[in-house]
Write a protein that holds these residues in place. Structure first.
Motif, PDB file in Angstrom:
ATOM      1  N   ARG A   1      -8.752  -6.820  10.585  1.00 26.36           N
ATOM      2  CA  ARG A   1      -9.369  -8.115  10.261  1.00 26.36           C
ATOM      3  C   ARG A   1      -8.372  -9.261  10.345  1.00 26.36           C
TER       4      ARG A   1
ATOM      5  N   ALA B   1      -8.395  -0.998   8.515  1.00 29.32           N
ATOM      6  CA  ALA B   1      -9.480  -1.985   8.577  1.00 29.32           C
ATOM      7  C   ALA B   1      -8.988  -3.365   8.149  1.00 29.32           C
ATOM      8  N   GLU B   2      -8.143  -3.409   7.123  1.00 27.70           N
ATOM      9  CA  GLU B   2      -7.606  -4.690   6.635  1.00 27.70           C
ATOM     10  C   GLU B   2      -6.757  -5.379   7.698  1.00 27.70           C
TER      11      GLU B   2
ATOM     12  N   ARG C   1       0.802  -1.220   0.000  1.00 28.09           N
ATOM     13  CA  ARG C   1       0.000   0.000   0.000  1.00 28.09           C
ATOM     14  C   ARG C   1       0.836   1.272   0.000  1.00 28.09           C
TER      15      ARG C   1
ATOM     16  N   ASP D   1      -3.822   5.672   5.620  1.00 28.28           N
ATOM     17  CA  ASP D   1      -4.676   4.769   4.845  1.00 28.28           C
ATOM     18  C   ASP D   1      -5.682   4.059   5.754  1.00 28.28           C
ATOM     19  N   ALA D   2      -6.896   4.606   5.841  1.00 26.92           N
ATOM     20  CA  ALA D   2      -7.938   4.037   6.706  1.00 26.92           C
ATOM     21  C   ALA D   2      -8.334   2.631   6.259  1.00 26.92           C
ATOM     22  N   GLU D   3      -8.305   2.367   4.969  1.00 33.05           N
ATOM     23  CA  GLU D   3      -8.640   1.026   4.475  1.00 33.05           C
ATOM     24  C   GLU D   3      -7.616  -0.003   4.946  1.00 33.05           C
ATOM     25  N   LEU D   4      -6.360   0.398   5.007  1.00 34.10           N
ATOM     26  CA  LEU D   4      -5.311  -0.491   5.497  1.00 34.10           C
ATOM     27  C   LEU D   4      -5.544  -0.804   6.969  1.00 34.10           C
TER      28      LEU D   4
END
Length: 139
Positions: free
Chosen positions: A102, A98-99, A53, A93-96
């Protein structure tokens, strides 16, 4: 979001340290290894997710931090530099975030796995399990 990042990186710390010790800088290019324990493989997945990323400069900075930590596994400052790189990536990176959340086990999650009998195996999650006499892994 800052406290969430700090908590996630603290939780990921042992996985990152084990992955760096097992793989070194090859952590960015190696596939999961059945010969390496689950902790190192999870750390490898975390580091690869972050590395993929990042832009070219971010990748170089993360790679340099991992190299330093791999060369001096007892150096807490080197391990902290890896964690700092992860925090920087998560802030950007907010999506990172969350990833990675998980990927990590849920805090306080208790798992009991029992195996009984000769040559039995047990795991909560198995990427690859090779068992039996003369077993081989086929690509």
């Amino acid at each position: 979001m800052g406290a969430e990042i700090v908590q996630l990186v603290e939780q990921a710390g042992p996985y990152l340290t084990t992955a760096v010790g097992a793989y070194g800088v090859a952590v960015f290019t190696r596939a999961e290894s059945a010969a390496v324990d689950a902790t190192a493989n999870l750390g490898r997945r975390i580091l690869q997710a972050v590395w993929h990323r990042r832009n070219e400069q971010g990748r170089a900075e993360l790679e340099a931090a991992v190299q330093d930590a791999a060369e001096a596994p007892e150096d807490e400052d080197a391990a902290a530099a890896v964690r700092q790189q992860i925090k920087r990536a998560l802030r950007e990176d907010a999506e990172l975030l969350a990833e990675l959340a998980r990927l990590l086990p849920t805090a306080g999650e208790t798992v009991t796995v029992t195996a009984s009998g000769e040559r039995s195996i047990a795991a909560k999650t198995i990427g690859t399990a090779v068992t039996g006499d003369n077993a081989t892994i086929r690509p």
